[in-house]
Structure formats: C-alpha cells, structure tokens
Design a protein around this motif. Structure first.
Motif, mmCIF file in Angstrom:
data_model
loop_
_atom_site.group_PDB
_atom_site.id
_atom_site.type_symbol
_atom_site.label_atom_id
_atom_site.label_comp_id
_atom_site.label_asym_id
_atom_site.label_seq_id
_atom_site.Cartn_x
_atom_site.Cartn_y
_atom_site.Cartn_z
ATOM 1 N N SER A 20 37.562 41.516 49.522
ATOM 2 C CA SER A 20 38.536 40.686 48.822
ATOM 3 C C SER A 20 38.702 41.082 47.358
ATOM 4 C CB SER A 20 38.110 39.213 48.892
ATOM 5 O OG SER A 20 36.844 39.037 48.261
ATOM 6 N N ALA A 21 38.054 42.175 46.934
ATOM 7 C CA ALA A 21 38.151 42.613 45.534
ATOM 8 C C ALA A 21 39.581 43.023 45.197
ATOM 9 C CB ALA A 21 37.207 43.781 45.289
ATOM 10 N N PRO A 22 40.048 42.708 44.000
ATOM 11 C CA PRO A 22 41.417 43.073 43.634
ATOM 12 C C PRO A 22 41.627 44.561 43.397
ATOM 13 C CG PRO A 22 40.302 42.062 41.780
ATOM 14 C CD PRO A 22 39.385 41.910 42.954
ATOM 15 N N ALA A 23 40.557 45.287 43.127
ATOM 16 C CA ALA A 23 40.693 46.714 42.802
ATOM 17 C C ALA A 23 40.535 47.586 44.039
ATOM 18 C CB ALA A 23 39.657 47.116 41.756
ATOM 19 N N GLU A 24 41.496 48.481 44.246
ATOM 20 C CA GLU A 24 41.291 49.587 45.173
ATOM 21 C C GLU A 24 40.413 50.603 44.446
ATOM 22 O OE1 GLU A 24 44.897 50.883 47.524
ATOM 23 O OE2 GLU A 24 45.861 49.738 45.925
#
Length: 329
Positions: free
Chosen positions: A230-234
């Motif tokens: 669920s982290a916003p960063a790819e």
C-alpha cells in the motif's frame, strides 16, 4: 477498524502538529506566509495523544506519521513522541520534516521512540534552494540529515519535488548523492495543494520524465507491486541494489485503490483523503466531553464516506481550499 465502502482499511495515521513552517516553498505557500491557526485552535498535546491512542487501540492503526507545516516547530514534539511510543500495541512512529532543527533534535527524538524520518530536500544547490524556499537554510537541512543518520533514524528518506525552471535537471545528481550518503530518495510529483491555486497539470514534471532522466545514468529494476503493497512510492533497485529510489506519482499514476491512510489536521479535523473537500470535526467532540466511543463513531463515519479516488487524473479535479500546511502531508 476504519473501513470505507470500497473495502479499504486505514492502518496509517498522519497527524499534523502545526500549520506553521520556517520555509516558504514556492509550491506550498506564498512568500509572505499564511494566516496561521491560533493556539486555541490547535489540538493540545493531550488531545493528540488521546486521538492517537484511540486510533491504535480501537482501529488497529499500526503506523503514525507526524507532519506539519513543520512538526519540529511544535514545542511538545518530543513528549508527544514518547507518549505515543509507550502505547500498547506500539505503533511505528515517523516524522516528515524540512530538516531545519533536526541537527539538535534527532538524538532526543530517537531516544523518545521515533523510528525514522522523511526529510524534504529538492536540490543540491544552495542557490536553487534559496530560490525554491525563499530562505538560506540549505546547510541546516544537510546537517539535519546527517544528524538523523547518526541518531539511527533509519531508513533516512529524502523527499524531492522537481519544478520547471528550478531543479528539473537534478534527478540523476540527487540520486547519486543519496546513494553515496546512504539515504533513500523518493521523488514526488508536484501536487495541487498550494493556497495560491497556481498548480497546473500542463508543464509539470511527471514520473515518466523523472524515470527517463534517471535512466540516463542508472539501471533501474522495478521491485513490483508485491513489494510495494500500500506504499505510495513505486520503487526501483538502483544498478542492481541494494540502493533504491522511489517515485510517488500522485497525479499521473494514482494509487488510491490501495490507500490505507487517515489524516488529522492540526486543528483536529479528520480528512479521509489528502485532497478531500470535506472534514469531520473531532476537536469539538473532544472539548465537549465526548467519550471515546462517540469520537470513534464520528471517525468511522468520516472514513466510511471516502471516495474511490482523489481525482487528480481527472481534468475536472477541484483543488481543496485548505493549503498543504494546514492539512498535513
């Protein structure tokens, strides 16, 4: 638990501690600053800790991030961290900061129970930093980063926004520097959260632009969706790893379907999305003597109504009225 109608569950709480800031970044606020919230409008230390406790014990929140404005300007910050670290179960505690003041506070924050920091730094040039932030504090940020690393606030993450006419060509240099220093760099697409409402989709530096620039000097291997969660960063491995670089593409590659965040503003409003146009007032409930059960009910209702997405990728998107400094990043 804090569930919405799309089945998402919020386990990550962002808490704004103040709307004040000691920088004037061009993409965040005007040079003259803003009309700050008065002290009576801000949540007290006890109110913040009570709401964090409720989130952790009642809703199952596992991660708490303190934000601002600039959270290091909050006089009671160390005490808030210490009290939140004493909660059972203990949440992971982090801080988003511009790094000014971190040189003198990093060790104390670590001792109080802070786990890690995200430090905003958009450029390696002191001259460009002054143009972007309207302040001569570049050296303070670099020393703050070093102090965070020395204190063991790992991983030390650096957040960078690239702006046309300022630092659009710095992506490879920033990454080379971060790898050498042992920081984890994350680029963030410029988002529409400025009070001037001057953000424009056309001309912004996109995730695609950033990755193309980085690939002129580095080999990037994607970690993939499983590692991202669920982290916003790819995230990508840099030249085979172990160093990594992340890109938060809020505008061009929205990640709303996996969002697990709930937000508290410095004046005690629940926001179910960074770009929401509605808020739910918990401060009034706290100060009217409402029990935890009533506050929890209000919070659950606020999150239940969360929209499917922020709508940044829609040309009809309408920017929220409150600036980033009031909302908390």
């Amino acid at each position: 638990m804090l569930r919405d109608t799309y089945g998402r569950v919020a386990t990550d709480l962002r808490v704004s501690l103040t709307d004040r800031c000691n920088l004037r970044c061009t993409y965040c606020m005007p040079e003259e600053g803003l009309q700050w919230l008065g002290k009576p409008e801000l949540l007290t230390d006890d109110e913040i800790v009570r709401l964090v406790r409720l989130a952790v014990t009642e809703f199952g929140v596992t991660d708490v991030r303190f934000t601002g404005g600039e959270p290091l300007l909050r006089p009671g910050l160390t005490g808030i961290v210490e009290r939140c670290a004493a909660l059972a179960p203990r949440p992971r505690l982090s801080l988003t900061t511009n790094g000014i003041g971190l040189e003198r506070t990093a060790a104390a924050l670590k001792a109080a129970g802070l786990d890690r920091v995200n430090v905003s730094l958009d450029t390696l040039s002191a001259e460009v930093f002054q143009r972007l932030t309207r302040r001569k504090r570049h050296g303070d940020v670099l020393r703050g980063l070093a102090a965070a690393r020395a204190a063991g606030l790992d991983p030390v993450k650096v957040n960078s926004v690239l702006m046309p006419g300022f630092n659009e060509d710095e992506a490879p240099d920033l990454l080379a520097w971060a790898v050498a220093e042992g920081y984890e760099l994350r680029f963030i697409e410029q988002m529409p959260l400025d009070p001037q409402h001057g953000w424009q989709r056309d001309g912004m530096i996109t995730a695609g632009d950033i990755l193309a620039s980085l690939r002129t000097r580095f080999t990037l291997t994607p970690e993939g969706e499983v590692a991202r969660g669920s982290a916003p960063a790819e995230r990508w491995l840099v030249d085979g790893g172990p160093a990594r670089v992340g890109v938060i593409a809020s505008v061009t590659r929205p990640f709303c379907r996996a969002c697990d965040r709930t937000r508290l503003t410095a004046d005690g409003q629940v926001r179910n999305c960074l770009f929401a146009r509605e808020e739910t007032d918990l401060r009034a409930a706290l100060r009217s003597g409402a029990p935890d059960a009533e506050i929890a009910r209000l919070w659950r209702i606020a999150m239940w109504g969360k929209k499917a997405g922020a709508g940044l990728d829609d040309p009809s998107f309408v920017q929220p009225d409150r600036p980033m400094s009031a909302i908390g990043g």
